[in-house]
Write a protein that holds these residues in place. Structure first.
Motif, PDB file in Angstrom:
ATOM      1  N   LYS A  40      43.409  40.491  18.919  1.00 17.17           N
ATOM      2  CA  LYS A  40      42.449  41.493  19.377  1.00 17.17           C
ATOM      3  C   LYS A  40      42.491  41.691  20.890  1.00 17.17           C
ATOM      4  O   LYS A  40      41.868  42.618  21.412  1.00 17.17           O
ATOM      5  CB  LYS A  40      41.027  41.081  18.975  1.00 17.17           C
ATOM      6  CG  LYS A  40      40.822  40.896  17.481  1.00 17.17           C
ATOM      7  CD  LYS A  40      39.423  40.376  17.200  1.00 17.17           C
ATOM      8  CE  LYS A  40      39.222  40.078  15.719  1.00 17.17           C
ATOM      9  NZ  LYS A  40      37.881  39.487  15.455  1.00 17.17           N
ATOM     10  N   ARG A  52      46.796  50.773  28.597  1.00 22.36           N
ATOM     11  CA  ARG A  52      45.528  51.505  28.623  1.00 22.36           C
ATOM     12  C   ARG A  52      45.162  51.951  30.040  1.00 22.36           C
ATOM     13  O   ARG A  52      44.140  52.586  30.253  1.00 22.36           O
ATOM     14  CB  ARG A  52      44.403  50.662  28.044  1.00 22.36           C
ATOM     15  CG  ARG A  52      44.011  49.449  28.885  1.00 22.36           C
ATOM     16  CD  ARG A  52      42.866  48.692  28.231  1.00 22.36           C
ATOM     17  NE  ARG A  52      42.468  47.521  29.012  1.00 22.36           N
ATOM     18  CZ  ARG A  52      41.558  46.637  28.614  1.00 22.36           C
ATOM     19  NH1 ARG A  52      40.982  46.789  27.440  1.00 22.36           N
ATOM     20  NH2 ARG A  52      41.236  45.606  29.369  1.00 22.36           N
ATOM     21  N   SER A 253      40.674  47.413  22.432  1.00 23.52           N
ATOM     22  CA  SER A 253      40.067  48.690  22.090  1.00 23.52           C
ATOM     23  C   SER A 253      39.187  49.257  23.201  1.00 23.52           C
ATOM     24  O   SER A 253      38.693  50.380  23.078  1.00 23.52           O
ATOM     25  CB  SER A 253      39.224  48.545  20.816  1.00 23.52           C
ATOM     26  OG  SER A 253      38.213  47.556  20.997  1.00 23.52           O
ATOM     27  N   GLN A 254      38.978  48.503  24.285  1.00 26.66           N
ATOM     28  CA  GLN A 254      38.022  48.908  25.316  1.00 26.66           C
ATOM     29  C   GLN A 254      38.701  49.562  26.516  1.00 26.66           C
ATOM     30  O   GLN A 254      39.859  49.271  26.818  1.00 26.66           O
ATOM     31  CB  GLN A 254      37.215  47.701  25.787  1.00 26.66           C
ATOM     32  CG  GLN A 254      36.438  47.014  24.682  1.00 26.66           C
ATOM     33  CD  GLN A 254      35.440  47.940  24.018  1.00 26.66           C
ATOM     34  OE1 GLN A 254      34.606  48.552  24.680  1.00 26.66           O
ATOM     35  NE2 GLN A 254      35.519  48.060  22.701  1.00 26.66           N
TER      36      GLN A 254
END
Length: 612
Positions: A40, A52, A253-254
């Protein structure tokens, strides 16, 4: 002995190049008992080529200096425990540096996993850098889902509905309504204006959120009595809040981060020789709190450094790049007595609490930050990360009894030093349980090239292999290998596009030191984004080649409606029947192979062009 144990047993005899070769394919952890959430973590995404860019950093300190406080208000602010925090000016945040640090933060241990061992922001750092009390009552209380009644009670007025959201109020309303207290204000009005300032102060600094410029009103009751407010461990709450924010931001995911980022960045400046700006003043003249050393905006080379630069720097960091005890040479005469008396709690192994945010403080994992030898730490006891109740009027104390008990016993869990220790044992253990690298030492483009070359080798061997003397099953296997290899090569060709030789992919484009994430479009675009670079040579190498040897006319490849996936499914079920059924087949002849470059040929190539 396990293979990984053999590796680390012989670790001392390996050269640096061999170590890098090893980590180039296995960045860790080898033993996932500590970093059990690696899949994760953002480092897993980076390794897979999914950048990202720089995180959006939420801190709202730019307008703090527009509050005009009277002498009486300043006195109340000091009583509440924020006399030093209010002195800290807005600091220019280095988003790429913060983002690179987040890539090494692990929520399983609440520490940074650096190349030299674990490090973390401790209660001692909070006391030195922010001047907040790290001892006292836990910051916890009642939650709210509406603002009106709370604001009326503690501020004397309530905002319009456009300034509220659930139990949060906009910082802009607080500033508009309370930033200047009238000279003839009553004591009650002065206190209301001061509570509004304190709510604005914590909401823009230590408790900043990712919800824009809003702050929960649940902190207001803690400011009802200013003397009582000064008895809370605001520094411990600030650290708990930052730990939680770092843990959330470390997930793949952030894309945002909040909390006291001034604390995070200045902690890095003190401890790491990474992106540290030049001082505008002589450090001999230190003033408290120590964050003030880095006050003002910083110019220089840091303004054009991106996440990839800082990531590479952290991946190659050496022990000489770390200052384990940066405050040792600073005169303690500038530190207030009440802060000095609390510093012992910097070594307390305890639970930090800020309402629902309960986070473990684990100084035993970074003893070198206290001038001690590092030992192999105890396993981290997992804990439940709770969230606030959705109903108004919920007192979280009833849900946090275990955490509050740990905090109450904080003085009984001060970690102590052990003498005459060999830290080699710790490092051998640490290298097995950590994520050694975040960025790839060998770019994805090079791995793609190597895989492509390996496929060519397989295709070449299969195409030139004589089938003379083979039985039907062996011939079918060779035919299937040929087909799969050439299909993979055909896929690589279909996904390659060419750009000019000197152009380079910047997955996060920089804009004045800040990065923007390039959004992915169609699935075909995603497939290309899995590789950072492609080489022009791969296009020419990936053509289908004719085989010099003549192939038996009986040898052909069967493609069903589902293509190779169906053929592989038959293999996985152990079918003994021929995968080629005459009534449902399309015959694809194996064509001759022109001069084929193998992996040895590829390794001799030195100049490549990049693709977008």
């Amino acid at each position: 002995m396990k293979s990984e144990d053999c590796f680390f047993t012989s670790n001392a005899t390996l050269s640096n190049s061999n170590m890098m070769d090893y980590y180039a394919t296995n960045p860790g952890p080898i033993d996932d008992s500590i970093l059990y959430d690696q899949d994760k973590h953002v480092s897993a995404a980076v390794w897979e080529g999914q950048e990202r860019g720089a995180l959006r950093c939420h801190e709202h300190t730019s307008k703090l200096d527009r509050w005009l406080l009277s002498d009486k208000q300043i006195e109340l602010v000091k009583k509440a425990g924020f006399g030093y925090l209010r002195l800290i000016p807005a600091i220019s945040l280095d988003n790429p540096l913060i983002s690179a640090l987040v890539e090494r933060w692990r929520k399983e241990t609440n520490t940074f996993h650096m190349t030299v061992g674990e490090m973390t922001i401790t209660l001692e750092d909070v006391a030195y850098l922010l001047g907040l009390p790290i001892d006292g009552e836990a910051v916890i209380g009642v939650t709210y889902t509406t603002c009106d009644s709370v604001c009326y009670k503690y501020l004397g007025k309530a905002p319009d509905s456009g300034y509220t959201s659930g139990g949060m109020v906009k910082l802009s309303w607080l500033k508009e309504a309370f930033s200047e207290c009238p000279e003839d204000a009553t004591i009650e009005d002065i206190e209301c204006h001061t509570r509004a300032y304190l709510l604005y102060l914590v909401g823009s600094t230590i408790f900043s959120t990712t919800t824009g410029n809003k702050v929960p009103v649940m902190y207001l009751p803690l400011f009802e009595n200013f003397d009582e407010a000064g008895k809370y461990a605001w520094g411990a709450a600030a650290l708990s809040f930052l730990y939680r924010a770092l843990g959330n931001a470390s997930l793949r995911s952030q894309s945002t981060i909040s909390g006291c980022l001034t604390l995070l960045q200045c902690w890095s400046y003190y401890h790491l020789n990474v992106g540290r700006p030049k001082l505008h003043h002589d450090p001999i003249h230190e003033c408290f709190p120590f964050v003030l050393r880095w006050k003002g905006k910083h110019n220089g080379p840091t303004s054009n450094r991106d996440v990839a630069f800082y990531r590479k720097t952290l991946d190659s960091m050496k022990p000489t790049d770390v200052e384990w005890c940066p405050y040792a040479n600073i005169s303690h005469t500038v530190i207030p007595d009440n802060i000095l008396n609390q510093l012992i709690l910097g070594r307390s192994k305890t639970m930090l609490i800020c309402y629902d945010k309960a986070e473990r403080h684990l100084p035993d994992r970074c003893l070198r930050q206290f001038g001690m030898h590092q030992t192999i730490p105890e396993a981290v006891q997992k804990w439940e990360r709770k969230t606030r109740g959705v109903d108004g009027g919920v007192d979280l104390s009833g849900k946090m009894e275990t955490e509050l008990s740990e905090w109450a016993n904080r003085r009984f869990h001060i970690v102590e030093a052990e003498e005459d220790l060999d830290e080699g044992d710790y490092m051998n253990w640490y290298l097995k349980v950590t994520r050694r690298l975040v960025g790839r030492p060998i770019p994805i483009s090079s791995e793609f090239q190597r895989m492509n070359s390996a496929l060519r080798d397989i295709a070449h061997v299969a195409d030139t292999l004589s089938t003379h003397g083979m039985d039907d099953q062996q011939i079918q296997s060779v035919t299937r290998i040929r087909y799969i290899a050439h299909e993979c090569l055909r896929d690589y060709v279909g996904n390659s596009t060419v750009v000019t030789p000197n152009s380079q992919i910047d997955i996060g484009k920089m804009s004045r030191g800040k990065e923007r994430v390039r959004r992915r479009g169609t699935s075909k675009r995603r497939k290309k984004d899995d590789c950072e670079e492609y080489y022009v040579s791969s296009i020419h190498q990936a053509q289908l080649y004719h085989v010099e040897n003549e192939i038996d006319p009986q040898e052909h490849i069967c493609i069903t409606g589902n293509g190779v996936e169906e053929e592989e499914e038959q293999l996985s079920h152990g079918s003994e029947e021929s995968p080629c059924e005459p009534e449902a087949t399309t015959v694809v002849d194996i064509v001759n192979q022109s001069p084929l470059e193998t992996s040895e040929d590829v390794t001799r190539q030195k100049d490549y062009s990049v693709t977008a």
